[in-house]
Each structure stands twice: as structure tokens, then as C-alpha cells.
Design a protein around this motif. Sequence first.
Motif, mmCIF file in Angstrom:
data_model
loop_
_atom_site.group_PDB
_atom_site.id
_atom_site.type_symbol
_atom_site.label_atom_id
_atom_site.label_comp_id
_atom_site.label_asym_id
_atom_site.label_seq_id
_atom_site.Cartn_x
_atom_site.Cartn_y
_atom_site.Cartn_z
ATOM 1 N N LEU A 361 125.317 60.717 -29.470
ATOM 2 C CA LEU A 361 126.303 61.770 -29.708
ATOM 3 C C LEU A 361 126.145 62.431 -31.069
ATOM 4 O O LEU A 361 126.759 63.473 -31.327
ATOM 5 C CB LEU A 361 127.725 61.192 -29.603
ATOM 6 N N ARG A 362 125.360 61.832 -31.974
ATOM 7 C CA ARG A 362 125.296 62.324 -33.352
ATOM 8 C C ARG A 362 124.871 63.781 -33.425
ATOM 9 O O ARG A 362 125.448 64.569 -34.172
ATOM 10 C CB ARG A 362 124.325 61.472 -34.180
ATOM 11 N N ASP A 363 123.837 64.141 -32.703
ATOM 12 C CA ASP A 363 123.325 65.515 -32.729
ATOM 13 C C ASP A 363 124.212 66.368 -31.837
ATOM 14 O O ASP A 363 123.918 66.616 -30.672
ATOM 15 C CB ASP A 363 121.870 65.531 -32.248
ATOM 16 N N GLY A 364 125.331 66.823 -32.402
ATOM 17 C CA GLY A 364 126.321 67.528 -31.602
ATOM 18 C C GLY A 364 125.817 68.827 -31.001
ATOM 19 O O GLY A 364 126.179 69.194 -29.883
ATOM 20 N N GLN A 365 124.943 69.555 -31.723
ATOM 21 C CA GLN A 365 124.529 70.873 -31.246
ATOM 22 C C GLN A 365 123.728 70.824 -29.961
ATOM 23 O O GLN A 365 123.746 71.770 -29.189
ATOM 24 C CB GLN A 365 123.719 71.584 -32.344
ATOM 25 N N LYS A 366 123.047 69.709 -29.691
ATOM 26 C CA LYS A 366 122.218 69.684 -28.483
ATOM 27 C C LYS A 366 123.054 69.759 -27.213
ATOM 28 O O LYS A 366 122.561 70.195 -26.170
ATOM 29 C CB LYS A 366 121.340 68.441 -28.462
ATOM 30 N N TRP A 367 124.344 69.407 -27.301
ATOM 31 C CA TRP A 367 125.208 69.455 -26.123
ATOM 32 C C TRP A 367 125.607 70.873 -25.771
ATOM 33 O O TRP A 367 126.178 71.120 -24.697
ATOM 34 C CB TRP A 367 126.443 68.593 -26.357
ATOM 35 N N VAL A 368 125.305 71.825 -26.649
ATOM 36 C CA VAL A 368 125.569 73.232 -26.330
ATOM 37 C C VAL A 368 124.757 73.670 -25.109
ATOM 38 O O VAL A 368 125.098 74.653 -24.444
ATOM 39 C CB VAL A 368 125.246 74.115 -27.558
ATOM 40 N N ALA A 369 123.706 72.940 -24.765
ATOM 41 C CA ALA A 369 122.941 73.252 -23.565
ATOM 42 C C ALA A 369 123.825 73.299 -22.328
ATOM 43 O O ALA A 369 123.536 74.018 -21.364
ATOM 44 C CB ALA A 369 121.840 72.214 -23.366
ATOM 45 N N LEU A 370 124.926 72.552 -22.334
ATOM 46 C CA LEU A 370 125.831 72.535 -21.187
ATOM 47 C C LEU A 370 126.471 73.897 -20.941
ATOM 48 O O LEU A 370 126.986 74.155 -19.851
ATOM 49 C CB LEU A 370 126.924 71.495 -21.415
ATOM 50 N N ALA A 371 126.446 74.779 -21.934
ATOM 51 C CA ALA A 371 127.015 76.115 -21.752
ATOM 52 C C ALA A 371 126.070 77.045 -21.011
ATOM 53 O O ALA A 371 126.503 78.089 -20.501
ATOM 54 C CB ALA A 371 127.372 76.718 -23.114
ATOM 55 N N MET A 372 124.790 76.694 -20.951
ATOM 56 C CA MET A 372 123.807 77.622 -20.391
ATOM 57 C C MET A 372 124.085 78.043 -18.949
ATOM 58 O O MET A 372 124.004 79.239 -18.633
ATOM 59 C CB MET A 372 122.402 77.040 -20.518
#
Length: 597
Positions: A361-372
Amino acid sequence: MIARSFAPARRVGPPAYALALTLAVTAPLLAPGYLLLRDAVSTPRSFLSDAALGLTEAAPRALPQDFAVALASSAVDGGVVVKALLILGLFLAGWGAARLAAVVVPDAGVAGQCVAVTVAIWNPYVAERLLQGHWSLLVGYGCLPWVAAAVLSLRGAVPEAPPNLHSTRGNPRFERVECKFGGLGALLFWTALAGLTPTGLMMAAVVALACASAPGRGRSRPFCMTAALLAAVGAALPWLVASVVAPGWAAQTTDQAAGIHAFAARAEPGLGTLGSLAGLGGIWNGDAVPASRTTLFALLSTVVLLAVVVVGVLVLLRRRAAVPLLAVAALAVVAPALMATGPGLAAVEAVIRTVPGLGVLRDGQKWVALAMPAYALAGAAAVVALRPRVPAIATAGVCCAALVATLPDLTWGVGGRVAPVHYPPGWSAAAAIIDSAPAPVAVLPVDSMRRFPWAGEAPVLDPLPRWVRAHVLSSGDLSIGGRTVLGEGSHARAVQRLLVGGADRARLADAGVGWVVAEGRHDALPLPVAYRDDDIALYSVGGDAPAAAHRPLMIAAHAVWLGQLVVGLTGMLVIRRRSGRAHRRDEDVDGPQHGDQ
């Protein structure tokens, strides 16, 4: 007949456009050589070593990725395997976005699908993850719209053609079989492919569960949610089993607080953290950013992307099947922004201290992929929203051109920064000697990331652990912004201290070291030389360590993942072939169907 003649072009157009955009980004990778950039490491050959099976001190973050590359590289050069998977991931993102748009926004047509393709491929997230070397994460990213389309098909959200009394399309039994088994096969396959890494699998599971809540007349919500969870568990077995039987998480006693702060999402010029994330940017590493995102031009790029999305969202809110994906997108933007605040960082730290395995979970920005997926649908819906006033082809042309023009340096490997390199000959020679007598390998310099004059300016993970049969000792320590983020390799860290302290051969052998490799130019060590040139030196120590336990169990866990991949692909292709034959028979009997008019 005219509409019928255009049908193949309509089917081929969006994937062809997706391929063109993908090649515009990845063209340098078509040249010979190996991808070697930050976290991206490819080598001529990989093996089913303990590390590839997740049986070392390191946490099992690269499973079953390393297993898959090891299998594939036994038949095809490993550099080709990694580059092909990266290119495939981006292509699947674009093609999948078009397919998802055809399911949820069918009235957007080919024009809308092309906008969806552009949104999915041509965005800051893709650029930044390419520069960070997260090729397998991009494969998972490319699977997200396919997972969404598969679950929405199971739920019966796919627009139905009018029944045809002369065909299997009018046969409810055939339609149920096609929906159930074709959708299940697709769900199994795309979930397993996304599961090359734990992060990709977790994102696919989130998308699948969200889409299972969408309205539909097909399979029930509990059925779809259960199928999504079972597919996720099957694909997760490699790293779930490794987490239990291997020492990776259990050995993690280091303080992760520095890592939590270092990996937080980053605000870009002219944008706060929330604005950067909403524009699909904001990666923690400011060096892994295209040049255009380091100036106020990032503001213009974000405004253009969000303008396209906002126009389309007004249409999507009336499409009930899209609402769950819109909710996921909102959460994917807001949650990482909150995680980058003081209270958010404290909350993440508390979670990881309690459950070390959630360090993902540390790298929070990578979860922005879920917006694609939702962003891509919004891009397609923008064509529908503006159609009463602007022709669809004009809207699509303007949107696609604007998205590309405001991120110009994504072209040609993000301005040439993502390109293959060539290993010096000495690396192959040293690897061959180690493979002739596999034993634990210690490496100098001790840093996990290093710079090679022949591999460009960016730092890169040590390639050796993925090249040789033997276990390469690595602490996993990272230096970020002047702070050291400790890894899980406590034994490797102890061996490194022995090396740096000038320990003799006997002490290194007692510590279980069989070989010492010095990468780059270093003073000679007081050890027997097995190979040496200007680029690499190999020293023989003679120590050994017992083989890791649980290898058969880990191979079995990986076999489950591989079996799910094969079974899902087979089922999906068989049902699709039957459906295609039935559709062609319909056209032969009754002329073009509703979807071709």
C-alpha cells in the motif's frame, strides 16, 4: 450490404488504433537489447531459482512474474519476453478500453472507442510507470478494462441484439451458456494475467467486485462476486503460499516508516497532490517523470484530460452499469491523496506495522490505475454528449489530438528514455561460471540500485539475481531522497558488512557465500579470481547453503496460477469462436444484424 461491408472495419479499427498508439510509445523496444531501467530488469535467461519461487528473505512481491519469465526464457530470449509483455500490456489497455466502451456506451461507436483508447494509453500514469520500470504493473493495468467487460457480460449488462428465429442468438439456452462460460473464462484469464504481480491482481479484484454490483439481467450479484473472489484467490496462490512458508514477511523486522513517507504521492507544478492524481500523475519518484510534467505544462495536460472526462461523466451517470466504475475512480484518486497527508501517512504506517504484508500500500499513486476504466468510458461518452452539436468524428479527432499534444514526450519511449541496452560480454561469462556450480552469491557494490555506464543515466536494480541459477544475496535496501529504506534481507546485510569490512575467504564461506561478484570497476579483492575484466569480476569463495524447503509446494502453487491462465484462455476462445460462427450464420441467413446497421 454497405453496412455489412463496413462491419469488419468497425471491429478492427479500435484495436488497430490501439496498436498504432502502443507502437508510437514503445517503438524503441523493438530494437535488439534488454530493458534495464530502474525496476525493470530483463536478462537473456532466467531460472526457477529460490528467488523466482519466492523462497528467499525478500518479500514475494514479484510472483508469479519471475516464474513466468523463467519458463518463457527457457524457449525465448528473456529480453524479448519482457519487452513483448510490456508492449502487450499497453496494447491490451487500449483495446480493452475500446471493448469496455462498446459494452457500456455502445452508442459512442468507433469514434468514442478511439477516444477511450487514447485515454487508456496516452496518459501520465503510463509514462511514469514506464520510466519507473514497472512493466508487469502495466500488464495488470492493461487487463483492468477486460476484467470489467467480463464481469459486466456475466451480469448481463452487454446490449442485446434483437432475437433471430433462424439462429442461436434467439436461443435463450445458447445465450446463457455463452454468457456464463465465456464470461467465466474471460474472468479467469484476465484476472490471472493481471496477477503477474500482487498489485495487478488486487486492482483486478477491486474492478471485478465493483462491476459485480452493477445492475443486469444475467448472473446474480452473489454469483459474480463469488466467481471474482475465487479467480483472485487462484491467481494469488503463488504469493499467498510464499507468504506462509517462506521467510520473506516473517523476517521483516525493519522500520518501514521512512519508506511510507518516501513513497507518498507527489504534487506536480501548478497542481496539488489531488490535482496531480486526478490527472493520472503524481508518482513518488520525481526522476521518473516525463519532462513536460516538470513544468506548468502539466497543468494544461491535466485540464485537457479532466475536461474530456467531465463531459463524458455527465452521460455515464445515466448509464447504471458505469456507476460502480465511477465510484472506484473517485476512490482511486481521493484515497492516495489522503494517504499523502500527515494523518494519512500515520494511518498507513499503523496498518503496515500491524500487517507487514500490506507494505504494497505504500506506493499510493500506483492505485490511480483503478481510475482508468472509468476515465476511458468517460472519454467515449464525451462523443455521445457532444453529438447533438458536433459530429462524432470531429469530437473524437479533437479529443485524441488534444490528449496526445498535451503529453508529447510520451512518444518514442518517453522521449527516448525507455530503450534497450546491451550487456557487456563479461556478464554472460561470469553467469555461465556461476551456473556451472550454483552457490549463494554476494555482490559489490552493496546497494540494490546501481548505475552502469553502458545502461544509461538512470539507476537500475541489480540484474544478477534474475540471471543465474544460484541465490544472489540482496538486502533490498533503497536510498530515496537521502533516506535509507531498509529491505527484508537481514542475512544479506550481514554478509555485505563482512565484505565491506574486508572479511577473508574462510569467514565468507562460513557465512554461506559461494561466489562474490564485483560489478563495475573495483579494486581487486583478496579472493581467488574465477573471471575478471573491466566490467565485472567473479571470485570463488567455496561456501554453500542448504536448498530452500517447500520448492515442490511453491511449484504447485504456481502451476495453479498457470492452469487458471490456460483454462481461462481456452474457455474464452472456444466460446468466442462458437459465437462468431453463429453470428456469421445469422448474417448469411438474414443480412446485417442490428449492430451492423
